[in-house]
Design an enzyme around this catalytic site. Structure first.
Site, mmCIF file in Angstrom:
data_model
loop_
_atom_site.group_PDB
_atom_site.id
_atom_site.type_symbol
_atom_site.label_atom_id
_atom_site.label_comp_id
_atom_site.label_asym_id
_atom_site.label_seq_id
_atom_site.Cartn_x
_atom_site.Cartn_y
_atom_site.Cartn_z
ATOM 1 N N LYS A 1 0.851 -1.185 0.000
ATOM 2 C CA LYS A 1 0.000 0.000 0.000
ATOM 3 C C LYS A 1 0.894 1.244 0.000
ATOM 4 C CE LYS A 1 -3.976 1.894 2.595
ATOM 5 N NZ LYS A 1 -4.839 1.684 3.781
ATOM 6 N N SER B 1 -9.885 -0.655 7.023
ATOM 7 C CA SER B 1 -9.292 -0.436 5.703
ATOM 8 C C SER B 1 -8.613 -1.647 5.068
ATOM 9 C CB SER B 1 -8.298 0.719 5.761
ATOM 10 O OG SER B 1 -8.992 1.933 5.776
ATOM 11 N N SER C 1 -9.721 1.735 2.860
ATOM 12 C CA SER C 1 -8.839 2.518 2.020
ATOM 13 C C SER C 1 -7.790 1.672 1.281
ATOM 14 C CB SER C 1 -8.118 3.560 2.873
ATOM 15 O OG SER C 1 -7.251 2.948 3.804
#
Lengths: 487, 477, 96
Positions: free
Chosen positions: A79, A178, A154
């Site tokens: 990420k 997330s 996210s």
């Protein structure tokens, strides 16, 4: 079967047996990215050259007969809020569009020490704020199963990359769901470790007391293997807990006999979509048939978790994001009259709408006159939620429920109403507030063919039990993992 | 009308640790800009702090020496504000649970002893430095000082004059030096004070409106700022004006303070508990360990110097006021039979040199053994007191041993009576007028003649011998 | 509780944000909705006897020893700076 269809454990096995080479596996993933990333938008940065170089060196190690680590040669994505030395780390924000960290996050270091191949940096909601991945400055991520729908957020890029086989596994971060919610929306496995189990050093902070890095994988076996690499004490993180971390693969047992599973009645209330509820209750029945003991529990403060979460996370974020001021790194406005003007223009132009909204909310919660009524109150409610779980865990070993009240929604469907978007996090935020661990795995599909995620919530540092319970379900149903998704 | 001045201090002291408060960068002063930095102290995205244990120990030491209660549980908080010298845009400090609180120090002014309350001592991090460009368009930011550990010491508004402020500040400074908590080098910014001051008509209970004068970094500036600000406030009140609560800056050159434009207009620091750091728990065992690491403090040492070295109370108080001076004295006096002479040298020539050169006692270029040898040379009549001053100058400049200097420069006392006598005779014959004066009863004339003889011998003649021989030769006439 | 345009402007100033009139308009509404929802919800609970929970972890005294480590090369510290000169970060003149 394509090389990219293999799970990490399967691919690792083939690498070890010399059935495939690290280089060809890496190339297969890079080709897959070339083919799909334009549509899905999972990656912000692809490190093709670096990945191939690393692949060659790992293959060389292997050829020289050196002992190699369990996930050596497996290509993965990170990420884009996890720092990678000299590789752009953007948080999907214009603010950090050109940021080259001068150091590696602890997890980045651990992956490279384990000879995992880093394919690139994955798209996300800007600064990890969002539940749909529509808040990326670069592009929204599409759900690989339905390109009109969101992958969740996210860590949307991470879940979509794993689901669409653009990376063998990925590391995401979870502040209020997330990792788990996008894993659920994309039909993959996502684990949010206990607060303090995985170092946060090098994770660009959103809300320091809630953030935690965790794996998103194709199946539960991979999840355990990745946890073996990333969990552990780190002296660079004061909130990293110094205990003995187990070998998580030892929990890969198809056995839940006598395991006490709690169903919180508050998780099956009115907000839950029928189809989701149905599949979750099917999973409960399945567990019962495997010998688990099902009990109802109550988490009466559940409904207060969302307001407490948004106050605490926004307050911390307003402070954590104050450093983006156009002086040391990142974006700087082009024209300004003085230092204050520089700050204001830089921050207004560099941050997106959702980030600004949270900064404003957090500033409000901490500002003089409101601190006690908002922030302090939220911290008190945090204790109540924490104690809720403590009480429940006197009766049961794990808690089972849905990850999200509904399956993946359409792009643009919820952007107009932030509160409605926030309310979708109802089943995930409590886990962060209480610092617990939780895993999301697929337990079927709705009538539109969208995956439904079930969430197992564990006691602090009891990831082992989650892995055992999830593995048992997966072994008996074969439902988890996107190998079934037919992409 | 008569006014009473009410003063409280906020003092920042940089702790003398090797590394910074939250990372391993050096705390060393100076260095090229931004070379004592890492991602942690420059607030790069993703970094986390880990508290330096010695910072806690030093702060507790200071707290114990200042008679504070040490909190068994304390935490760190973020103080949020934007400023280019603060890379994270928050300063990690302590808000509602400081490490030390409720202490005091005793000061002595004009013979009376007074207790000055200390509200709290807390730990925090220093900020970087802004260097302003001459063109006036840009400022340069250097983060070397960023993350150097500080303690902030906040007093009660217990002081009533600049003399009390001076006495308190010097007392505190000596304690911080004694406990090795801070090197207290004021010209390097290791120790600086903010003054909170208000005035009120004598007898009035309520405090007047106070102003804060920021960042004073010499004792002289503190004293002058207190006197100047008190004068200013009184004159405002005398003209029926109103004191505005504000932050002011003291211009020591002009001798006046001026209002600072508020850099954080709203002053809403939005303090909240630092989530990246864990609470600090000081239990009894740790407290005992820290307590036992505190050396003899100035008050005890003063008493011991009087008893052990037989120096006057005034000398003892002066010398023990500064730990490096006291250490220097003790090392020199141990080697010497004449402690009083050592203390005279320190209070006289040594202090003058330090003041003239602006050096800190710690950086003194002479060794204590050298001073004690110099005193012995005088006491053993190897050199005269006057010559000794010359030797001292050379010692200061070169660091050489006094005996070597005396040897090399040929500064030994001339005790050879025949050599002296021949000069005496020479001077007598060259100054018939003075001889005549002496003979006619003007005894003062003898002083002039002695002076002439000393000049001839470049001050090296044994003065006793000179006197005796001069009288003998004059009497012969 | 009503959130006013002035509240939003004050907060934006504290947070060093410039907001357009449209943004202020939208944020005033959003914030009012979110804050009122949150407060109404949380105020249902009496928390007078509850201690705020700053950390979920029961740990304290996490320290590092006072040992110096090599600092970073200055180039590394400055490499992301939008403007730099003479080994420093450059900012418009700061008035004190």
């Amino acid at each position: 079967m394509k090389l990219t269809d293999l799970t990490a454990s399967m691919a690792a096995e083939k690498i070890k047996k010399r059935e495939i080479s690290v280089i060809e596996l890496t190339k297969a993933y890079l080709e897959r990215i070339d083919e799909l990333n334009g549509t899905i938008g999972a990656y912000i940065t692809v490190c093709a050259e670096q990945a191939l170089r690393q692949a060659e060196s790992v293959q060389k190690k292997l050829d020289s007969g050196e002992d190699i680590l369990p996930l050596a040669g497996i290509p993965a994505g990170l990420k884009d809020n996890i720092c990678t030395k000299d590789v752009k780390t953007t948080c999907a924000s214009k603010m950090l569009d050109n940021f080259l960290p001068p150091y590696d996050a602890t997890v980045t270091k651990k992956l490279s020490e384990s000879d995992v191949i880093v394919l690139g940096k994955l798209n996300m909601d800007e600064f990890a704020m969002g539940s749909s991945n529509e808040n990326s400055w670069y592009m929204p991520v599409k759900n690989p199963l339905d390109h009109e729908r969101v992958p969740g957020g996210s860590s949307g890029g991470a879940a979509a990359a794993v689901a669409s086989h653009m990376s063998c596994f990925a590391l995401g971060s979870d502040t209020g769901g997330s990792i788990r919610q996008p894993a659920s929306f994309c039909g993959v496995v996502g684990l949010k470790p206990t607060y303090g189990a995985v170092s946060r050093f090098g994770l660009i902070a959103f809300a320091s007391s809630l953030d935690q890095i965790g794996p998103i994988t194709k199946d539960v076996v991979d999840c355990a293997m990745v946890m073996n690499i990333i969990a552990g004490h780190d002296p660079l993180d004061s909130t990293s807990v110094d205990i003995n971390y187990p070998d998580y693969t030892t929990f890969l047992n198809n056995d839940v006999k006598g395991l006490r599973i709690g169903l919180p009645k508050e998780y099956f209330g009115s907000g839950l979509h029928e189809e989701v509820k149905e599949k979750i209750l099917d999973a409960v029945k399945a567990y019962e048939s495997y010998g688990a003991i099902i009990e109802e529990v109550s988490l009466p403060f559940t409904e207060y978790a969302i307001p407490a979460y948004y106050i605490i996370s926004s307050a911390e974020a307003s402070s954590n994001l104050a450093r983006y001021d156009g002086i040391k790194y990142g974006y700087r406005a082009k024209e300004y009259s003085d230092i204050i003007d520089l700050y204001k223009k830089t921050r207004s132009e560099g941050f997106g709408t959702e980030v600004k909204r949270r900064i404003m909310l957090g500033t409000y919660a901490l500002s003089s006159g409101y601190y006690d009524a908002y922030y302090k109150k939220a911290l008190k409610v945090r204790r109540l939620i924490f104690e809720d779980f403590q009480k429940a865990y006197q009766k049961v070993d794990v808690i089972l429920g849905p990850t999200s009240p509904a399956t993946a929604f359409k792009l643009g469907e919820k952007t107009a109403n932030p509160l409605e978007m926030y309310l979708g996090d109802i089943y995930t935020v409590s886990v962060n507030i209480a610092g617990l661990c939780a895993i999301s795995l697929s337990c079927g599909f709705d009538s539109k063919g969208l995956p439904i995620g079930m969430q197992l919530i564990g006691k602090p540092f009891d990831e082992g039990t989650l892995i055992r319970a999830a593995y048992t379900y997966e072994s008996n149903t074969g439902k988890s993992g996107v190998t079934n998704c037919g992409i | 009308m008569e006014y009473e001045v009410v003063i409280g201090l906020e003092i920042h002291a940089e702790l003398d640790t090797r590394s910074k408060i939250y990372c391993g960068c050096t705390t060393e002063f100076g260095g090229e800009p931004n070379t004592h930095c890492c991602p942690i102290c420059t607030g790069m995205p993703g970094v986390l702090p880990v508290l330096n244990k010695t910072v806690v120990e030093y702060a507790v030491r200071a707290g114990l020496a200042a008679n504070c209660a040490i909190s068994s549980f304390s935490k760190q908080d973020r103080k949020n504000y934007f400023y280019p010298d603060l890379p994270k845009a928050y300063q990690t400090s302590q808000y509602d649970l400081p490490l030390c609180k409720n202490g005091y120090l005793e000061i002595e002014v004009d013979g009376s002893v007074k207790k000055i309350g200390i509200t709290r001592i807390h730990i925090e991090e220093d900020a970087g430095k802004l260097i302003h460009d001459e063109s006036g368009k840009v400022s340069y930011v250097d983060y070397n000082r960023c993350g150097v550990p500080l303690i902030e010491i906040v007093t009660e508004p217990d002081m009533r004059s600049s003399a009390e402020v001076k006495a308190f500040f010097e007392k505190l400074k000596s304690i911080l030096e004694y406990t090795s908590v801070s090197d207290c080098k004021m010209q390097e910014g290791s120790l600086r004070a903010d003054v909170n001051l208000s005035v009120r008509p004598k007898g009035q209970k309520e405090f007047g409106t106070r102003t804060e004068i920021k960042n004073l970094n010499s004792v002289r500036a503190i004293v002058r700022a207190v006197d100047g600000e008190a004068r200013r406030q009184i004159s405002v009140l005398e003209r029926n004006g109103v004191i505005v609560q504000e932050t002011r800056r003291w211009d020591d050159e002009k001798g006046e303070s001026y209002s600072m434009r508020d850099k954080e207009e709203a002053h809403d620091y939005r303090y909240f508990p630092e989530p990246d750091l864990t609470p600090v728990v000081v239990d009894e065992a740790w407290l005992d360990k820290i307590r036992s690491s505190i050396p003899e403090l100035p008050d005890e040492r003063r008493k011991r110097f009087i008893a052990e070295y037989g120096i006057p109370a005034y000398d003892a108080a002066f010398i023990t006021g500064s730990k490096p001076l006291a250490d220097f004295f003790e090392a020199a006096a141990k080697e010497s039979k004449n402690a009083k002479a050592i203390s005279n040298w320190i209070m006289g020539d040594v202090m003058k040199k330090l003041n003239d050169t602006g050096l800190e006692p710690l950086d003194m270029p002479i060794k204590p053994e050298s001073l004690s040898r110099l005193v012995s040379l005088i006491d053993e009549n190897v050199i005269s007191g006057k010559i000794a001053k010359q030797v001292f100058e050379i010692m200061w400049d070169t660091g050489e041993d006094p005996a070597d200097i005396v040897e090399k420069e040929g500064l030994k006392v001339v005790t050879d009576t025949e050599e002296i006598r021949s000069i005496v005779i020479q001077v007598i014959s060259a100054n018939p007028k003075s001889v005549e004066d002496y003979k006619s009863g003007k005894t003062k004339a003898i002083g002039f003649l002695v002076g002439q003889i000393m000049r001839e011998t470049k001050g090296k003649a044994d003065p006793q011998a000179v006197n005796r021989l001069l009288k003998e030769e004059l009497d012969k006439l | 509780m009503a959130i006013t345009k002035e509240d939003i402007e004050r907060l934006a100033d504290l947070a060093r944000l410039n907001l357009t009139p449209e943004e202020i308009e939208k944020l005033t509404g959003d914030m009012e909705t979110i804050i009122n929802y949150s407060m109404n919800k949380l105020n249902e609970l009496n928390t007078d006897d509850v201690l705020p929970m700053e950390h979920v972890l029961p740990i304290s005294n996490v320290f590092r020893e006072d040992i110096c480590e090599k600092s970073f090369d200055r180039e590394e510290i400055l490499k992301n700076a939008p403007e730099k000169a003479e080994g420093c970060f450059l900012v418009p003149k700061v008035v004190e």
